[in-house]
Design a protein around this motif. Structure first.
Motif, mmCIF file in Angstrom:
data_model
loop_
_atom_site.group_PDB
_atom_site.id
_atom_site.type_symbol
_atom_site.label_atom_id
_atom_site.label_comp_id
_atom_site.label_asym_id
_atom_site.label_seq_id
_atom_site.Cartn_x
_atom_site.Cartn_y
_atom_site.Cartn_z
ATOM 1 N N ILE A 112 11.522 31.560 48.894
ATOM 2 C CA ILE A 112 10.509 32.611 49.000
ATOM 3 C C ILE A 112 9.116 32.010 49.167
ATOM 4 O O ILE A 112 8.327 32.458 50.008
ATOM 5 N N LEU A 113 8.798 30.994 48.384
ATOM 6 C CA LEU A 113 7.491 30.353 48.527
ATOM 7 C C LEU A 113 7.361 29.679 49.890
ATOM 8 O O LEU A 113 6.295 29.708 50.513
ATOM 9 N N GLN A 114 8.434 29.079 50.373
ATOM 10 C CA GLN A 114 8.413 28.485 51.712
ATOM 11 C C GLN A 114 8.087 29.527 52.766
ATOM 12 O O GLN A 114 7.314 29.273 53.696
ATOM 13 N N ALA A 115 8.673 30.723 52.635
ATOM 14 C CA ALA A 115 8.445 31.777 53.616
ATOM 15 C C ALA A 115 7.004 32.275 53.571
ATOM 16 O O ALA A 115 6.412 32.593 54.613
ATOM 17 N N LEU A 116 6.419 32.344 52.365
ATOM 18 C CA LEU A 116 5.034 32.807 52.249
ATOM 19 C C LEU A 116 4.052 31.771 52.773
ATOM 20 O O LEU A 116 3.063 32.115 53.440
ATOM 21 N N ARG A 117 4.315 30.513 52.493
ATOM 22 C CA ARG A 117 3.392 29.455 52.915
ATOM 23 C C ARG A 117 3.574 29.080 54.382
ATOM 24 O O ARG A 117 2.637 28.616 55.022
ATOM 25 N N GLY A 118 4.781 29.268 54.891
ATOM 26 C CA GLY A 118 5.065 28.850 56.261
ATOM 27 C C GLY A 118 5.099 29.984 57.247
ATOM 28 O O GLY A 118 5.694 29.859 58.318
ATOM 29 N N SER A 119 4.487 31.121 56.885
ATOM 30 C CA SER A 119 4.531 32.279 57.776
ATOM 31 C C SER A 119 3.795 31.967 59.084
ATOM 32 O O SER A 119 2.845 31.182 59.100
ATOM 33 N N TYR A 146 3.619 40.373 49.167
ATOM 34 C CA TYR A 146 3.759 39.125 49.930
ATOM 35 C C TYR A 146 2.828 38.052 49.384
ATOM 36 O O TYR A 146 2.156 37.331 50.126
ATOM 37 N N GLN A 147 2.791 37.958 48.058
ATOM 38 C CA GLN A 147 2.017 36.914 47.406
ATOM 39 C C GLN A 147 2.635 36.599 46.054
ATOM 40 O O GLN A 147 3.340 37.432 45.469
ATOM 41 N N ARG A 157 -0.769 33.513 49.221
ATOM 42 C CA ARG A 157 -0.584 34.715 50.030
ATOM 43 C C ARG A 157 -0.087 34.338 51.415
ATOM 44 O O ARG A 157 -0.508 33.321 51.972
ATOM 45 N N ALA A 158 0.762 35.175 51.950
ATOM 46 C CA ALA A 158 1.234 34.958 53.314
ATOM 47 C C ALA A 158 0.139 35.355 54.295
ATOM 48 O O ALA A 158 -0.419 36.453 54.195
ATOM 49 N N THR A 159 -0.203 34.467 55.195
ATOM 50 C CA THR A 159 -1.199 34.811 56.217
ATOM 51 C C THR A 159 -0.670 35.890 57.150
ATOM 52 O O THR A 159 -1.423 36.708 57.665
#
Length: 283
Positions: A112-119, A146-147, A157-159
Motif C-alpha cells: 500500500i505504501l509503495q502504491a501511494l509513493r509510486g503513483s 489515499y494517505q 500522500r499519493a500525488t
C-alpha cells in the motif's frame, strides 16, 4: 476501454469494460466479486498493462495486518547502525542518534505504501474476503484519503490516486462501509463465444477445433451445476494447453480423460467428469 483491454489480451464484456472505465475516470476503487477463475485478478493485470503502469499486489490472508500491508522498520539494520555509531564513538547528541535510527533507508515499504509513493500505479488487493474486519477497516481509511501517517517521518500522500482493484471470492460478506467506498461488479463466467475467443487469443497455437470443443465441454459442465468447484477460465486454458502439448488438434475421450487433472481439482469432480465425458463429447 474495451478495445484498450483487448489489445493486451483481456476480452472484456460491456459490463466489465464500463465499470473499469468508470473506476479510472472517477478515481474510485473497483470491487470485483465472482467465482474463482472468472478473471478478476487478470483485469487488474490488464489495466496495468494497458496503461503501462506498475502493478503492485497485496495478497490478503487470514491474520494480515497493517504492518504487512503498509510498512515496517528494518530492525536488524537499525541495530547494526546503532552498533556502528557506538563503535566509532559518535555518541554525541542522543536525540540525533535516535532520529537516525528512523531514517528512510531503514523503512521497509509494503504494497500500500509503495502504491501511494509510486503513483500512478495499479494497486491490486487480492482476495480481501480472506482478511479480518480490523484489516478491512484499516483499508477503508486508507482508500478514503489515499494517505498514511508514519509517526517517525510524517504523512505520505499519493500525488495521483492509484487505480485500486479489490477482488473477493465471497468466502465471507464484506462490510457495507467498504462496499460504499467502491464501485462494484460481479463477474460471471464468460459465455461460449467469449470464452472461445479468450482461448484463441491466449493460446493461438491451439487448433480452432480443439479450442471450440474444450470450451463446449467446460460450458456444459458449468451448466449442469454438479461440480464442487466449477472450472474457471484459467482451468479452461490449462486444459486446452495440456491437450495441445499432447499433440491433439481435436478432443477425444482418451486424451480428455487423461488430462482431466488440468480441469478439475477435486477427486469427486474428477470422477463425475470422467463418467460424463463420453456423453458430452459425443453431443
Amino acid at each position: 476501454m474495451r478495445a484498450q483491454l483487448g489489445e493486451v489480451g483481456y476480452l472484456a464484456d460491456e459490463g466489465v469494460s464500463t465499470i473499469a472505465y468508470l473506476a479510472v475516470a472517477m478515481q474510485r476503487p473497483l470491487l470485483l466479486e465472482g467465482e474463482p477463475g472468472t478473471g478478476k485478478t487478470a483485469l487488474a493485470e490488464a489495466l496495468a498493462q494497458s496503461f503501462d503502469l506498475p502493478l503492485i499486489r497485496l495478497q490478503c490472508y487470514e491474520g494480515i495486518d497493517a504492518t504487512q500491508a503498509l510498512y515496517d522498520w528494518d530492525f536488524t539494520r537499525q541495530i547494526l547502525h546503532l552498533r556502528a555509531v557506538e563503535a566509532v564513538g559518535a555518541a554525541g547528541d542522543l536525540r540525533a542518534t535516535e532520529e537516525s535510527l528512523f531514517d528512510e533507508r531503514f523503512l521497509l515499504t509494503r504494497p500500500i505504501l509503495q502504491a501511494l509513493r509510486g503513483s500512478p500505479a495499479v494497486l491490486l488487493v487480492d482476495e480481501i474476503d480472506r482478511a479480518d474486519d480490523e484489516f478491512e477497516a484499516f483499508l477503508l481509511e486508507v482508500l478514503s484519503t489515499y494517505q498514511v501517517s508514519i509517526p517517525e517521518i510524517g504523512t505520505v500522500r499519493a500525488t495521483e490516486p492509484p487505480i485500486v482493484v479489490l477482488t473477493s471470492n465471497r468466502t465471507r460478506e464484506l462490510h457495507d462501509a467498504l462496499k460504499r467506498r467502491c464501485l462494484y461488479h460481479w463477474i460471471e463466467h464468460p459465455d461460449l463465444a467469449r470464452e472461445t475467443a479468450i482461448v484463441r487469443s491466449r493460446l493461438p497455437q491451439v487448433s480452432e477445433r480443439l479450442a471450440e470443443r474444450v470450451v463446449h465441454v467446460v460450458q456444459r459442465l458449468r451448466a449442469e451445476g454438479s461440480l464442487m468447484k466449477p472450472p474457471g477460465v484459467a482451468e479452461t486454458l490449462d486444459w486446452a494447453r495440456a491437450l495441445h502439448e499432447l499433440g491433439r488438434a481435436d478432443l477425444d475421450l482418451e486424451s480428455a480423460s487423461a488430462t482431466i487433472g488440468a480441469l478439475c481439482k477435486y477427486r469427486e469432480d474428477t470422477e463425475r467428469v470422467r463418467s460424463a465425458l463420453d456423453q458430452i463429447i459425443s453431443d
